[in-house]
Motif scaffolding. Structure first.
Motif, PDB file in Angstrom:
ATOM      1  N   SER A 204       4.074   5.495  -5.562  1.00 56.32           N
ATOM      2  CA  SER A 204       3.862   5.313  -6.671  1.00 56.32           C
ATOM      3  C   SER A 204       2.918   6.098  -7.879  1.00 56.32           C
ATOM      4  O   SER A 204       3.029   6.681  -8.615  1.00 56.32           O
ATOM      5  CB  SER A 204       3.399   4.594  -6.968  1.00 56.32           C
ATOM      6  N   GLY A 205       2.148   7.021  -6.606  1.00 53.71           N
ATOM      7  CA  GLY A 205       1.394   8.539  -7.002  1.00 53.71           C
ATOM      8  C   GLY A 205       1.173   9.619  -6.693  1.00 53.71           C
ATOM      9  O   GLY A 205       0.529  10.300  -6.795  1.00 53.71           O
ATOM     10  N   LYS A 206       2.866   9.706  -6.298  1.00 54.85           N
ATOM     11  CA  LYS A 206       2.952  10.783  -5.164  1.00 54.85           C
ATOM     12  C   LYS A 206       2.162  11.398  -4.876  1.00 54.85           C
ATOM     13  O   LYS A 206       1.533  12.339  -4.454  1.00 54.85           O
ATOM     14  CB  LYS A 206       3.221  11.240  -6.780  1.00 54.85           C
ATOM     15  N   LEU A 207       1.314  10.647  -3.856  1.00 59.44           N
ATOM     16  CA  LEU A 207       0.299  10.685  -3.021  1.00 59.44           C
ATOM     17  C   LEU A 207       0.510  11.627  -1.053  1.00 59.44           C
ATOM     18  O   LEU A 207       1.672   9.487  -1.147  1.00 59.44           O
ATOM     19  CB  LEU A 207      -0.631   9.327  -3.193  1.00 59.44           C
ATOM     20  N   SER A 208       1.318  12.103  -1.076  1.00 56.78           N
ATOM     21  CA  SER A 208       1.835  12.648  -0.207  1.00 56.78           C
ATOM     22  C   SER A 208       0.696  12.935   1.070  1.00 56.78           C
ATOM     23  O   SER A 208      -0.208  13.511   1.167  1.00 56.78           O
ATOM     24  CB  SER A 208       2.481  13.945  -0.013  1.00 56.78           C
ATOM     25  N   ALA A 209       1.352  11.952   2.347  1.00 59.43           N
ATOM     26  CA  ALA A 209       0.205  11.422   3.148  1.00 59.43           C
ATOM     27  C   ALA A 209       0.579  13.312   3.855  1.00 59.43           C
ATOM     28  O   ALA A 209       1.339  13.555   4.240  1.00 59.43           O
ATOM     29  CB  ALA A 209       1.103  10.715   4.485  1.00 59.43           C
ATOM     30  N   GLN A 210      -0.865  13.672   4.168  1.00 58.53           N
ATOM     31  CA  GLN A 210      -0.927  14.699   5.004  1.00 58.53           C
ATOM     32  C   GLN A 210      -1.345  14.687   6.461  1.00 58.53           C
ATOM     33  O   GLN A 210      -2.070  13.891   7.039  1.00 58.53           O
ATOM     34  CB  GLN A 210      -2.281  15.578   4.516  1.00 58.53           C
ATOM     35  N   GLN A 211      -1.057  15.717   7.141  1.00 59.42           N
ATOM     36  CA  GLN A 211      -1.831  16.057   8.514  1.00 59.42           C
ATOM     37  C   GLN A 211      -2.865  16.595   8.821  1.00 59.42           C
ATOM     38  O   GLN A 211      -3.287  17.551   7.872  1.00 59.42           O
ATOM     39  CB  GLN A 211      -0.817  16.677   9.527  1.00 59.42           C
ATOM     40  N   LEU A 212      -4.297  16.114   8.802  1.00 63.04           N
ATOM     41  CA  LEU A 212      -5.197  16.035   9.142  1.00 63.04           C
ATOM     42  C   LEU A 212      -6.595  16.397  10.188  1.00 63.04           C
ATOM     43  O   LEU A 212      -6.110  15.366  10.053  1.00 63.04           O
ATOM     44  CB  LEU A 212      -6.052  16.826   7.957  1.00 63.04           C
ATOM     45  N   ASP A 213      -6.690  17.243  11.221  1.00 57.04           N
ATOM     46  CA  ASP A 213      -7.534  16.749  12.081  1.00 57.04           C
ATOM     47  C   ASP A 213      -8.680  16.212  11.151  1.00 57.04           C
ATOM     48  O   ASP A 213      -9.324  17.150  10.594  1.00 57.04           O
ATOM     49  CB  ASP A 213      -7.636  17.919  12.899  1.00 57.04           C
TER      50      ASP A 213
ATOM     51  N   ARG B 288      -5.946  13.097   3.263  1.00 62.11           N
ATOM     52  CA  ARG B 288      -4.756  13.103   3.995  1.00 62.11           C
ATOM     53  C   ARG B 288      -3.756  11.514   3.209  1.00 62.11           C
ATOM     54  O   ARG B 288      -2.116  11.620   3.722  1.00 62.11           O
ATOM     55  CB  ARG B 288      -5.027  12.116   6.100  1.00 62.11           C
ATOM     56  N   ALA B 289      -4.166  10.923   2.460  1.00 64.65           N
ATOM     57  CA  ALA B 289      -4.089  10.088   1.955  1.00 64.65           C
ATOM     58  C   ALA B 289      -3.030  10.871   1.110  1.00 64.65           C
ATOM     59  O   ALA B 289      -2.735  10.237  -0.435  1.00 64.65           O
ATOM     60  CB  ALA B 289      -4.748   9.055   1.386  1.00 64.65           C
TER      61      ALA B 289
ATOM     62  N   ARG C 249      -5.460   7.467 -14.004  1.00 64.88           N
ATOM     63  CA  ARG C 249      -5.347   5.638 -13.620  1.00 64.88           C
ATOM     64  C   ARG C 249      -6.158   5.218 -13.349  1.00 64.88           C
ATOM     65  O   ARG C 249      -6.588   3.682 -13.389  1.00 64.88           O
ATOM     66  CB  ARG C 249      -4.273   5.462 -12.202  1.00 64.88           C
TER      67      ARG C 249
ATOM     68  N   HIS D  28      -5.701  11.476  -9.724  1.00 64.35           N
ATOM     69  CA  HIS D  28      -5.074  10.135 -10.548  1.00 64.35           C
ATOM     70  C   HIS D  28      -6.580  10.058 -11.398  1.00 64.35           C
ATOM     71  O   HIS D  28      -6.900   7.925 -11.585  1.00 64.35           O
ATOM     72  CB  HIS D  28      -4.848   8.997  -9.382  1.00 64.35           C
TER      73      HIS D  28
ATOM     74  N   PHE E 252       2.118   1.942  -3.964  1.00 64.94           N
ATOM     75  CA  PHE E 252       1.364   2.341  -4.173  1.00 64.94           C
ATOM     76  C   PHE E 252       0.933   3.792  -4.149  1.00 64.94           C
ATOM     77  O   PHE E 252       1.312   4.631  -5.068  1.00 64.94           O
ATOM     78  CB  PHE E 252      -0.091   1.668  -3.928  1.00 64.94           C
ATOM     79  N   GLY E 253       0.859   3.996  -2.748  1.00 64.89           N
ATOM     80  CA  GLY E 253       1.003   5.592  -2.275  1.00 64.89           C
ATOM     81  C   GLY E 253       2.035   6.684  -2.753  1.00 64.89           C
ATOM     82  O   GLY E 253       2.091   7.687  -3.729  1.00 64.89           O
TER      83      GLY E 253
ATOM     84  N   GLN F 230      -3.951   5.943   6.393  1.00 66.42           N
ATOM     85  CA  GLN F 230      -3.754   7.679   7.347  1.00 66.42           C
ATOM     86  C   GLN F 230      -4.925   7.525   8.618  1.00 66.42           C
ATOM     87  O   GLN F 230      -5.249   8.993   8.826  1.00 66.42           O
ATOM     88  CB  GLN F 230      -4.935   7.989   6.474  1.00 66.42           C
TER      89      GLN F 230
ATOM     90  N   ALA G 134       1.274  -1.523  -0.088  1.00 62.28           N
ATOM     91  CA  ALA G 134       0.192   0.005  -0.237  1.00 62.28           C
ATOM     92  C   ALA G 134       1.160   0.934   0.252  1.00 62.28           C
ATOM     93  O   ALA G 134       0.791   2.321  -1.058  1.00 62.28           O
ATOM     94  CB  ALA G 134      -0.699  -0.278   1.493  1.00 62.28           C
ATOM     95  N   ARG G 135       1.781   1.820   0.221  1.00 60.26           N
ATOM     96  CA  ARG G 135       2.433   2.430   1.194  1.00 60.26           C
ATOM     97  C   ARG G 135       3.629   3.164  -0.561  1.00 60.26           C
ATOM     98  O   ARG G 135       3.237   3.656  -0.417  1.00 60.26           O
ATOM     99  CB  ARG G 135       3.878   2.000   1.967  1.00 60.26           C
TER     100      ARG G 135
ATOM    101  N   TRP H 276      -4.483   1.797   1.541  1.00 63.70           N
ATOM    102  CA  TRP H 276      -3.686   3.764   1.765  1.00 63.70           C
ATOM    103  C   TRP H 276      -3.963   4.436   2.712  1.00 63.70           C
ATOM    104  O   TRP H 276      -3.555   4.600   2.920  1.00 63.70           O
ATOM    105  CB  TRP H 276      -2.955   4.176   0.419  1.00 63.70           C
TER     106      TRP H 276
END
Lengths: 165, 284
Positions: free
Chosen positions: A149-158, B207-208, B269, B266, A146-147, B84, A143-144, B80
């Motif tokens: 590979s899609g340049k999906l950056s994990a963000q902090q958000l409440d 977040r993801a 994809r 995406h 995959f994230g 988060q 899964a990581r 994924w």
């Protein structure tokens, strides 16, 4: 047949809902660019009809008469402004309730094929399918990857608080 | 297990002086039982067991789509997203149901389902992420568990919660609770649970790293469909009005999500995976 209808709703990668009619559910501003502080091109009253061109995150590019601009997507609903109280779901939803509960699945044109209330109330487990489901699962590493590979950056958000009642 | 031992020990200790203190054993045992009932929290293994049973029933009603590529893809997006959240270690399972209905389901323990019919209405991976994130939120908040507990007799819950895992097999309490959980899909959860899942869903997707507006976009698409379409019937029956859901998200999202407007969706994809599967077709 239903698939044909679904396909003909004409979605596409780059212009989902292109050409579809939509209407505003509140007075809103048509912007020159998809930014809140962009120039206002026109003011749209509540219940104005527009033609959808494309969506970009929270903005929808629309045509209002001869003018093209951007509005917040959530100020729009797809469909016909003229239709009476198109919160549609409550009125027609109630209709479905009557039909569905009254029923032998008569709202579903093909009887008991597929998911139905009947099947959910008289379920038959499918352990083989459950095993197959487990087999499709992905692990954390994959899964990581995959994230990444899609340049999906994990963000902090409440999480958002519940709205005040 | 510990509680049983303690109870036994306690009883042994006081048994000799019972008459002296004029103790009522029935009452003591009753109180211990009550204390146990008061905390009928299902531990994680129980939650997963219950959820698996419900998932098995759901799969009995609608088969899995026999397409490994789509299933693997949905699992990667889903996992994924789950990473988060506050429960990344649950055995998350994502499944696409081979059904024309437009719907998605969650079962306790990390089981999430989306129908082929709903996938066909989506335009991007961000939209898929939005829907999966909404379902993930139901699992995180244990909405289904709470609804099952609400409707079940306390004794039944205690029986299931208290029973050792090895004895579960044909445990009638488990079977009853699985049935109750399955029936829930025909009734729906409380409105507030759905609104909460919407609120949490947009956050989890963001977040993801996805465009935050995936879930609202899906809701908007569904709201624009012909309401007479029978593929929407069950979803309409079991969820609050789409217009209300959209209105709430509208109010909540303006502001907090401004800095995430450039996150990817995406779409290409997503389209590549779906178009090869017969779920969708390339536009003309």
């Amino acid at each position: 047949m239903r698939w044909l209808i679904v396909f003909c709703l004409g979605w596409s990668v780059f212009a989902a809902h292109a050409g579809e009619a939509a209407y505003t559910v509140r007075a809103t501003e048509l912007k020159a660019k998809p930014f809140s502080d962009a120039a206002t091109v026109a003011s749209l009253a509540e219940n104005s009809t527009v033609e959808v061109l494309t969506r970009q995150s929270s903005w929808m590019q629309v045509k209002s008469g001869d003018t093209t601009g951007w509005v917040k997507m959530l100020s729009l609903r797809l469909g016909d402004a003229a239709a009476p109280k198109k919160s549609g779901d409550s009125g027609l939803g109630a209709l479905f309730n009557v039909a569905a509960t009254g029923g032998s699945g008569s709202t579903v044109s093909t009887g008991v094929r597929g998911l139905s209330e009947e099947k959910l109330k008289n379920p038959q487990p499918d352990p083989k399918a459950l095993e197959q489901l487990n087999g499709y699962a992905t692990d954390e590493k994959a899964a990581r990857r995959f994230g990444k590979s899609g340049k999906l950056s994990a963000q902090q958000l409440d999480y958002l608080p519940a709205p005040a009642k | 297990m510990n509680r049983k031992l303690i109870a036994l020990f306690f009883l042994c200790c006081i048994s000799s002086s019972a008459s002296a203190f004029d103790l009522d054993f029935g009452k003591i045992i009753g109180n211990i039982q009550k204390a146990r009932l008061a905390t009928t929290d299902f531990d994680e293994p129980k939650e997963i067991e219950l959820g698996s049973g419900i998932a098995s029933n759901l799969l009995g009603a609608a088969p899995l789509l026999q397409n490994r590529r789509v299933q693997a893809y949905v699992n990667r997006v889903g996992m994924w997203l789950a990473l988060q959240t506050e429960r990344p270690g649950l055995p998350w399972r994502f499944g696409v149901l081979d059904d024309d209905d437009v719907n998605a389901f969650a079962a306790p323990g990390g089981h999430v389902f989306v129908t082929k019919g709903l996938l066909a209405q989506m335009h991007s991976e961000a939209e898929l992420a939005g829907v999966l994130a909404h379902e993930i939120a139901h699992v995180l908040r244990k909405h289904h568990l709470a609804a099952i507990k609400k409707g079940a007799r306390t004794e039944l819950l205690a029986e299931f919660a208290g029973e050792a895992m090895e004895n579960q097999g044909e445990n009638p309490a488990l079977i009853k609770l699985i049935g109750a959980g399955t029936e829930l899909y025909a009734r729906g959860l409380d409105k507030d649970d759905e609104f909460e899942a919407d609120r949490m869903g947009v956050v989890i997707a963001t977040r993801a790293g996805y465009d935050p507006y995936g879930l609202p976009a899906v809701l908007q698409t569904l709201q624009g469909m012909n309401p007479q379409d029978s593929s929407l019937a069950l979803m309409f029956k079991t969820h609050p009005a789409l217009d209300e859901r959209l209105g709430l998200l509208d109010r909540l999202m303006s502001g907090p999500f401004d800095s995430f407007e450039n996150q990817p969706d995406h779409a290409p994809r997503f389209m590549t995976v779906m178009s090869g599967s017969g779920i969708t077709t390339e536009p003309d």
